[in-house]
Write a protein that holds these residues in place. Structure first.
Motif, PDB file in Angstrom:
ATOM      1  N   PRO A  73      12.254   0.674   2.156  1.00 54.00           N
ATOM      2  CA  PRO A  73      11.416  -0.452   2.572  1.00 54.00           C
ATOM      3  C   PRO A  73      11.552  -1.652   1.640  1.00 54.00           C
ATOM      4  O   PRO A  73      11.013  -2.714   1.918  1.00 54.00           O
ATOM      5  CB  PRO A  73      10.001   0.136   2.495  1.00 54.00           C
ATOM      6  N   TYR A  74      12.265  -1.501   0.512  1.00 52.04           N
ATOM      7  CA  TYR A  74      12.308  -2.539  -0.518  1.00 52.04           C
ATOM      8  C   TYR A  74      13.456  -3.524  -0.315  1.00 52.04           C
ATOM      9  O   TYR A  74      14.571  -3.136   0.043  1.00 52.04           O
ATOM     10  CB  TYR A  74      12.443  -1.904  -1.904  1.00 52.04           C
ATOM     11  N   TRP A  75      13.160  -4.795  -0.601  1.00 45.46           N
ATOM     12  CA  TRP A  75      14.132  -5.880  -0.505  1.00 45.46           C
ATOM     13  C   TRP A  75      14.028  -6.750  -1.757  1.00 45.46           C
ATOM     14  O   TRP A  75      12.940  -6.929  -2.298  1.00 45.46           O
ATOM     15  CB  TRP A  75      13.860  -6.742   0.723  1.00 45.46           C
ATOM     16  N   MET A  76      15.149  -7.306  -2.200  1.00 42.88           N
ATOM     17  CA  MET A  76      15.119  -8.176  -3.364  1.00 42.88           C
ATOM     18  C   MET A  76      16.321  -9.113  -3.357  1.00 42.88           C
ATOM     19  O   MET A  76      17.310  -8.877  -2.652  1.00 42.88           O
ATOM     20  CB  MET A  76      15.079  -7.367  -4.659  1.00 42.88           C
ATOM     21  N   THR A  77      16.219 -10.180  -4.143  1.00 42.66           N
ATOM     22  CA  THR A  77      17.332 -11.112  -4.266  1.00 42.66           C
ATOM     23  C   THR A  77      18.391 -10.509  -5.201  1.00 42.66           C
ATOM     24  O   THR A  77      18.143  -9.531  -5.918  1.00 42.66           O
ATOM     25  CB  THR A  77      16.870 -12.455  -4.852  1.00 42.66           C
ATOM     26  N   TYR A  78      19.556 -11.123  -5.201  1.00 36.99           N
ATOM     27  CA  TYR A  78      20.644 -10.671  -6.082  1.00 36.99           C
ATOM     28  C   TYR A  78      20.187 -10.700  -7.542  1.00 36.99           C
ATOM     29  O   TYR A  78      20.402  -9.753  -8.287  1.00 36.99           O
ATOM     30  CB  TYR A  78      21.865 -11.576  -5.880  1.00 36.99           C
ATOM     31  N   ARG A  79      19.550 -11.800  -7.918  1.00 42.39           N
ATOM     32  CA  ARG A  79      19.111 -11.947  -9.313  1.00 42.39           C
ATOM     33  C   ARG A  79      18.051 -10.908  -9.677  1.00 42.39           C
ATOM     34  O   ARG A  79      18.087 -10.334 -10.770  1.00 42.39           O
ATOM     35  CB  ARG A  79      18.573 -13.356  -9.541  1.00 42.39           C
ATOM     36  N   GLN A  80      17.110 -10.682  -8.774  1.00 40.11           N
ATOM     37  CA  GLN A  80      16.071  -9.678  -9.050  1.00 40.11           C
ATOM     38  C   GLN A  80      16.676  -8.296  -9.253  1.00 40.11           C
ATOM     39  O   GLN A  80      16.243  -7.543 -10.118  1.00 40.11           O
ATOM     40  CB  GLN A  80      15.056  -9.653  -7.905  1.00 40.11           C
TER      41      GLN A  80
END
Length: 304
Positions: A73-80
């Motif tokens: 369920p998790y999503w994040m940016t490249y930097r994160q």
């Protein structure tokens, strides 16, 4: 290092999102269907800090999960992902999410006085599902859970709707909300193929229930079945039901009359590129209203 911002032109994010959703509808797919996934549970899409996404971003990320078979369920940016120690897999395709905000600008009025003008804006940025990222902590890869038997009641879901104080009348073979009598009609539980399908329909009708003048007073001005306003209200109810099921950890099911609405939804979206944004926003508002009718402990649990 790849940019976390979308590299595609952002001249009209409304149109890009609407076109993607129309393509899903034309393929016979509900774009607001929340994925059950390999982990055996439904869920809201979550940011890297476990805060749920809301509104149109919920729909966009569910669409991507369904299309790509993502289970996290998790999503994040490249930097994160890099800050946490992860690495986005080479060749992974990002997913667009949007951020709405406003800027304040001082302008000179005709009388020479300075006035403040609020200018809304919509920006897009790119995120990756954690299934696309290696070396993240285990919490980003949920373990499977045991599913509820199909015909067994789901007590916490039953309690959720009971806490709203709505009047639900069981019997007959149709599900609907009757504004004039302010009640919800539902077939008996045993008429549904599963407990989750019963909850999906009950959630749909409870979103309609929030439109009453004494609640959210939602009125798009529908004049007849199938017009754009009617289609918009149905999109609100469909999206809201999926959000409720996700919040309750239950798989949602399409209504049997889903196919009858596809043409009207497509027409509505083609006539107004902001319609799906409006539907998602009103669905979120309706779901928050229903959560607000729960006991205080449940309200804190669902506040984000």
């Amino acid at each position: 290092m790849p940019s976390t911002k979308s590299t595609k032109p952002l001249t009209d994010i409304y149109q890009r999102v609407t076109d993607a959703i129309i393509a899903q509808l034309e393929a016979g797919v509900r774009p607001w269907h929340q994925p059950w996934g390999a982990i055996g549970t439904s869920h809201r899409p979550l940011r890297h800090n476990a805060v749920p996404y809301r509104g149109i971003n919920t729909v966009l990320l569910w669409m991507s999960s369904n299309a790509n078979g993502f289970s996290s369920p998790y999503w994040m940016t490249y930097r994160q992902s890099q800050e946490i120690g992860g690495q986005v897999r080479k060749g992974s395709k990002s997913t667009l999410v949007v951020y709405a905000g406003a800027i304040e600008r001082s302008e000179e009025a005709d009388n020479g006085e300075e006035v403040e003008r609020r200018i809304p804006f919509l920006k897009g940025y790119s995120v990756f599902n954690c299934d696309q990222i290696d070396n993240l902590p285990e919490r980003f890869y949920p373990a499977p859970i045991v599913q509820t038997p199909a015909k067994e009641r789901i007590p916490h879901a039953d309690e959720f709707f009971k806490n709203t104080g709505s009047i639900v009348k069981h019997g007959g073979d149709r599900a609907y909300y009757m504004p004039s009598g302010d009640f919800i009609a539902m077939p008996v539980f045993e008429a549904f193929e599963s407990a989750s399908s019963y909850i999906s329909v009950l959630g749909h009708e409870h979103v309609h229930w929030t439109m009453h003048a004494d609640r959210l007073a939602r009125d798009f001005g529908s004049k007849k079945w199938g017009d754009d306003a009617y289609a918009l209200e149905e999109a609100v109810a469909e999206t809201g039901a999926a959000m409720i099921c996700a919040d309750l950890g239950i798989e949602d099911h399409p209504r049997e009359d889903h196919a009858a609405y596809i043409a009207s939804w497509i027409k509505c979206l083609k006539n107004d590129k902001r319609a799906i944004f409006k539907a998602a926003s009103h669905a979120e508002q309706a779901v928050r209203f229903l959560h607000g009718l729960q006991p205080a402990s449940d309200q804190r649990q669902n506040a984000a």
